[in-house]
Design an enzyme around this catalytic site. Sequence first.
Site, short mmCIF file in Angstrom:
data_model
loop_
_atom_site.label_atom_id
_atom_site.label_comp_id
_atom_site.label_asym_id
_atom_site.label_seq_id
_atom_site.Cartn_x
_atom_site.Cartn_y
_atom_site.Cartn_z
N CYS A 99 39.11 55.71 47.26
CA CYS A 99 39.60 54.43 46.72
C CYS A 99 38.44 53.57 46.21
O CYS A 99 38.70 52.61 45.47
CB CYS A 99 40.42 53.70 47.76
SG CYS A 99 39.58 53.50 49.33
N ASP A 137 37.60 57.40 52.44
CA ASP A 137 37.41 55.95 52.30
C ASP A 137 36.13 55.58 53.05
O ASP A 137 35.62 56.37 53.86
CB ASP A 137 38.62 55.20 52.89
CG ASP A 137 38.59 53.70 52.61
OD1 ASP A 137 37.75 53.25 51.79
OD2 ASP A 137 39.39 52.96 53.22
N GLN A 161 46.69 50.13 46.07
CA GLN A 161 45.86 51.33 45.94
C GLN A 161 46.74 52.58 45.99
O GLN A 161 46.57 53.51 45.18
CB GLN A 161 44.83 51.35 47.07
CG GLN A 161 43.92 52.57 47.07
CD GLN A 161 42.99 52.59 45.87
OE1 GLN A 161 42.27 51.62 45.63
NE2 GLN A 161 42.98 53.68 45.13
N ARG A 174 44.71 38.92 48.51
CA ARG A 174 43.80 39.77 49.29
C ARG A 174 43.30 38.93 50.45
O ARG A 174 42.62 37.91 50.25
CB ARG A 174 42.63 40.27 48.44
CG ARG A 174 41.53 40.91 49.29
CD ARG A 174 40.52 41.69 48.49
NE ARG A 174 41.10 42.92 47.97
CZ ARG A 174 40.40 44.00 47.65
NH1 ARG A 174 39.09 44.02 47.81
NH2 ARG A 174 40.99 45.07 47.17
N ARG A 189 44.60 52.21 38.78
CA ARG A 189 45.01 50.95 39.43
C ARG A 189 45.73 50.06 38.42
O ARG A 189 46.78 49.48 38.70
CB ARG A 189 43.77 50.22 39.98
CG ARG A 189 43.08 50.91 41.14
CD ARG A 189 43.90 50.86 42.41
NE ARG A 189 44.26 49.51 42.78
CZ ARG A 189 43.51 48.69 43.53
NH1 ARG A 189 42.37 49.13 44.02
NH2 ARG A 189 43.92 47.46 43.82
N HIS A 213 47.23 48.63 52.04
CA HIS A 213 46.68 48.55 50.69
C HIS A 213 47.63 49.28 49.73
O HIS A 213 47.26 50.29 49.11
CB HIS A 213 45.28 49.14 50.64
CG HIS A 213 44.46 48.68 49.46
ND1 HIS A 213 44.96 47.82 48.48
CD2 HIS A 213 43.18 48.96 49.09
CE1 HIS A 213 44.03 47.61 47.58
NE2 HIS A 213 42.94 48.27 47.91
N1 CP Z 1 39.74 50.01 46.12
C1 CP Z 1 39.64 48.66 46.03
O1 CP Z 1 40.55 47.91 46.45
O2 CP Z 1 38.51 48.23 45.42
P1 CP Z 1 37.99 46.72 45.41
O3 CP Z 1 37.71 46.34 46.85
O4 CP Z 1 36.77 46.72 44.56
O5 CP Z 1 39.07 45.85 44.85
#
Ligand code: CP
Length: 296
Positions: A251, A211, A130, A100, A279, A127
Amino acid sequence: MPRHFLTGLELSASELHALLDRALELKAAPHASRALEGRSVALLFEKPSTRTRLSYEVGIAELGGHPVILRPGEMQLSRGESIGDTARILSRHVHAVGVRTGPDAELEALAAEGSIPVFNMLTAGHHPSQAIADLLTLREAFPDRALSELKLAYVGDGNNVARSLALLGGLAGVEVAVAAPPGYELEPEAGGTRTHDPAEAVAGAHALYADVWVSMGDEATADERRRALAPYRLDDALLDHAAPGAIALHCLPAHPGEEITAEVLYGERQRIWDQAENRRHAQKALLEWLLDEGGS
Ligand code: CP
């Protein structure tokens, strides 16, 4: 060559459908697979996370593997060691690495310079972790329809989540419509249809998706974003413009009263909390695919 999952388009359409089938099996029997027995997977977080960390860490453990959480501030990366050398070291100790980070180029460099699968746990551009959970949630919510019979409308900022939905939704056959204000549109190359009008996007849609309006890194323009995105709130009135039985997705994390109302977030028409759980199931299927020794 190792498999990677950087944008999600490393999957073919048939591999994506098989991954979703497998995710449903793993959800029904969470301890049925020991695909990661004796294997370690590094999870490198340069940004905060709740869902991604929990779902990958617990999912790897359920598959019999060992998750190794890494933070750049505790690594020599923070003292100038190159991404290339970090990739070489990771490749000697673990079997895959999730990242990330901000720049997609950082993820691409890790994939190019290491010799293990690299997967995207969120970048500025994408992403896909997701998006596979979102597609799994559509499969669950509409068991009598093929994904190619469904329309998903995303309302809000044309960001990394919107891009991954357009790319992977398109790959799966879902019709994806994105409604974003001027200046926040998704680029046409991502696919799907684009409009500035939320009502137009949600017409006939089976799922509406929101989002956050102020993503990580956007804090300096928060007020401007809230003004521009205010007409794109996911509320009951917008759901009423969609197909009968339409569901709400998000998300998360959510900001009730901004991009989604509390009535929708906690109401009867949402599948948001199932989506968050999905997820783990979708990513377990992804990890099986990434580390499939018969893979190319
Ligand atoms: N949706 C998502 O990626 O959540 P986090 O940022 O909590 O990992």
